[in-house]
Write a protein that holds these residues in place. Structure first.
Motif, short mmCIF file in Angstrom:
data_model
loop_
_atom_site.label_atom_id
_atom_site.label_comp_id
_atom_site.label_asym_id
_atom_site.label_seq_id
_atom_site.Cartn_x
_atom_site.Cartn_y
_atom_site.Cartn_z
N ARG A 1 -10.84 -20.28 10.88
CA ARG A 1 -11.89 -19.32 10.60
C ARG A 1 -11.36 -18.22 9.69
O ARG A 1 -10.30 -17.65 9.97
CB ARG A 1 -12.42 -18.68 11.89
N PRO A 2 -12.06 -17.94 8.60
CA PRO A 2 -13.32 -18.58 8.18
C PRO A 2 -13.12 -19.73 7.20
O PRO A 2 -14.09 -20.32 6.73
CB PRO A 2 -14.04 -17.43 7.48
N ILE B 1 -14.76 -23.31 8.17
CA ILE B 1 -16.21 -23.38 8.12
C ILE B 1 -16.72 -23.32 6.67
O ILE B 1 -17.71 -23.96 6.31
CB ILE B 1 -16.84 -22.28 8.99
N ARG C 1 -22.11 -12.31 5.79
CA ARG C 1 -21.07 -13.00 6.56
C ARG C 1 -21.54 -14.43 6.84
O ARG C 1 -22.49 -14.64 7.59
CB ARG C 1 -20.79 -12.26 7.87
N ASP D 1 -19.76 -16.96 8.34
CA ASP D 1 -18.60 -17.45 9.07
C ASP D 1 -18.94 -18.12 10.39
O ASP D 1 -18.06 -18.35 11.22
CB ASP D 1 -17.60 -16.31 9.29
N THR D 2 -20.23 -18.42 10.59
CA THR D 2 -20.65 -19.19 11.77
C THR D 2 -21.69 -20.21 11.33
O THR D 2 -22.39 -20.01 10.32
CB THR D 2 -21.28 -18.28 12.84
N PRO D 3 -21.84 -21.30 12.09
CA PRO D 3 -22.90 -22.26 11.76
C PRO D 3 -24.28 -21.62 11.75
O PRO D 3 -25.13 -21.97 10.92
CB PRO D 3 -22.77 -23.31 12.87
N GLU D 4 -24.52 -20.67 12.65
CA GLU D 4 -25.83 -20.02 12.71
C GLU D 4 -26.11 -19.24 11.43
O GLU D 4 -27.21 -19.30 10.87
CB GLU D 4 -25.88 -19.07 13.91
N SER E 1 -22.18 -31.02 10.28
CA SER E 1 -21.39 -31.39 11.46
C SER E 1 -21.07 -32.87 11.53
O SER E 1 -20.54 -33.35 12.54
CB SER E 1 -22.13 -30.97 12.73
#
Length: 217
Positions: free
Chosen positions: A96-97, A100, A131, A133-136, A157
């Motif tokens: 991370r990051p 991703i 940002r 840095d997350t799938p969401e 994924s």
């Protein structure tokens, strides 16, 4: 971003005659091995078809140097001859990051969204300070740009993307990349802005390495 630091004593390694050649090359404005580029001790694997010279840009979406290099690289890549096979490899120095963002790039590439989404990721990170840095966050980002979120995240994924990420990390290791942006040529050479000072000089060195790569190893 940390950049590769080289400890190269070119004159001592080359000896008297080699030093004269290096000095001559510098005087003529030609790239110099050990100064503007590095020859790999162990060749890295290439995936380009026989007869083509593979050129690989190693980058990270979050790197400001990569962001500023991108317009120069785009213009240069658009003019490459047919015998040069150019591709990008996102690095993942840690999960991370970097990891991703690696998945993000390969999903954009796999879905044929390079022209529309690739530059927008750079813009979102470096100009809009988003940002991703997350799938969401990535799902929301692609949906805002008219991409089917569910389909994108399925690809994101998928096993195919995970495989591409593993292969990218293996190639990054083979080129011994520890800073970006960097450019690998034909599995034999490495160069970067940190070795050349400017995007223009870096790409001029890359052109020189493409020519070198057409000669027998």
């Amino acid at each position: 971003m940390n950049r590769r630091e080289f400890s190269v004593s070119t004159a001592a390694a080359l000896g008297g005659a080699g030093s004269l050649l290096a000095a001559s090359a510098q005087a003529q404005g030609q790239p110099v091995e050990g100064t503007n580029y590095v020859r790999l001790a162990q060749p890295a694997p290439v995936s380009a078809p026989a007869g083509k010279v593979e050129v690989v840009e190693f980058f990270w979406y979050g790197c400001p140097h990569c962001f500023h290099f991108e317009p120069f690289l785009e213009s240069w890549a658009a003019k490459l001859p047919a015998e040069v096979a150019f591709r990008r490899i996102p690095v993942a120095f840690r999960e991370r990051p970097f990891g991703i963002h690696q998945q993000l790039y390969f999903t954009i590439e796999a879905m044929g969204l390079m022209a529309s989404l690739h530059p927008r990721v750079f813009k979102a990170l470096h100009e809009e300070r988003q940002r991703l840095d997350t799938p969401e966050a990535i799902g929301e980002f692609v949906a805002r740009h008219g991409v089917d979120r569910a389909r994108f995240m399925d690809v994101f994924s998928s096993f195919a993307i995970q495989t591409k990420c593993r292969q990218a990390r293996s190639l990054t290791d083979a080129y011994r990349i520890d800073g970006v942006p960097a450019i690998g040529v034909a599995g034999r050479f490495y160069t970067s802005i940190s070795l050349n000072g400017t995007p223009a000089r870096t790409l001029a060195t890359t052109d020189h390495l493409i020519q070198l790569s057409r000669r027998p190893a």
